[in-house]
Design a protein around this motif. Sequence first.
Motif, short mmCIF file in Angstrom:
data_model
loop_
_atom_site.label_atom_id
_atom_site.label_comp_id
_atom_site.label_asym_id
_atom_site.label_seq_id
_atom_site.Cartn_x
_atom_site.Cartn_y
_atom_site.Cartn_z
N ALA A 76 -8.38 91.47 61.73
CA ALA A 76 -8.39 92.75 61.02
C ALA A 76 -7.98 93.89 61.95
O ALA A 76 -7.23 94.79 61.55
CB ALA A 76 -9.77 93.01 60.43
N ALA A 77 -8.45 93.86 63.19
CA ALA A 77 -8.10 94.91 64.15
C ALA A 77 -6.61 94.88 64.46
O ALA A 77 -5.94 95.92 64.51
CB ALA A 77 -8.91 94.76 65.43
N LYS A 78 -6.07 93.69 64.66
CA LYS A 78 -4.63 93.58 64.97
C LYS A 78 -3.79 93.98 63.75
O LYS A 78 -2.75 94.63 63.89
CB LYS A 78 -4.30 92.17 65.43
N ARG A 79 -4.23 93.60 62.56
CA ARG A 79 -3.51 93.99 61.35
C ARG A 79 -3.48 95.52 61.22
O ARG A 79 -2.46 96.12 60.91
CB ARG A 79 -4.16 93.37 60.11
N ALA A 80 -4.62 96.16 61.50
CA ALA A 80 -4.69 97.62 61.43
C ALA A 80 -3.74 98.26 62.43
O ALA A 80 -3.07 99.24 62.12
CB ALA A 80 -6.12 98.08 61.67
N LEU A 82 -0.97 96.92 63.65
CA LEU A 82 0.41 96.67 63.19
C LEU A 82 0.79 97.60 62.06
O LEU A 82 1.93 98.06 61.98
CB LEU A 82 0.56 95.22 62.73
N LEU A 83 -0.16 97.88 61.18
CA LEU A 83 0.12 98.72 60.02
C LEU A 83 -0.09 100.20 60.30
O LEU A 83 0.13 101.03 59.43
CB LEU A 83 -0.72 98.27 58.83
N GLY A 84 -0.55 100.51 61.52
CA GLY A 84 -0.74 101.92 61.89
C GLY A 84 -1.97 102.54 61.26
O GLY A 84 -2.03 103.75 61.10
N ASP A 85 -2.95 101.73 60.90
CA ASP A 85 -4.16 102.23 60.26
C ASP A 85 -5.24 102.39 61.33
O ASP A 85 -6.10 101.52 61.51
CB ASP A 85 -4.61 101.25 59.16
N ALA A 86 -5.20 103.50 62.05
CA ALA A 86 -6.10 103.72 63.17
C ALA A 86 -7.56 103.80 62.72
O ALA A 86 -8.45 103.39 63.44
CB ALA A 86 -5.72 105.00 63.92
#
Length: 93
Positions: A76-80, A82-86
């Motif tokens: 989930a942290a890596k997906r965030a 990658l998607l720029g969802d800080a």
Amino acid sequence: MTDDDVDFPPGDGPTSGISVTLTAGTLHAIRERVGKRGVSAYLEKAAQRQIERDNLDELVADFDEVHGPADPEAVAAKRARLLGDASSAGKSA
């Protein structure tokens, strides 16, 4: 040597005609997108994508067998990231 004796990768080699059966709705949706003359090319690309997905699924399964499944929080942290969802990255890490 015939074409059946050669191991072509997906998307390579001569073409071969086959018969496929599709539901009316699926065929209609394909023809709406590509027209009557684009169906074979559309199905070829769809089959190539599916083969890529199958290969990736096998690779992930092999990795999981050796290393165990991935940590959901780390994913989930890596997906965030990658998607720029800080905002989500801070909650997961």
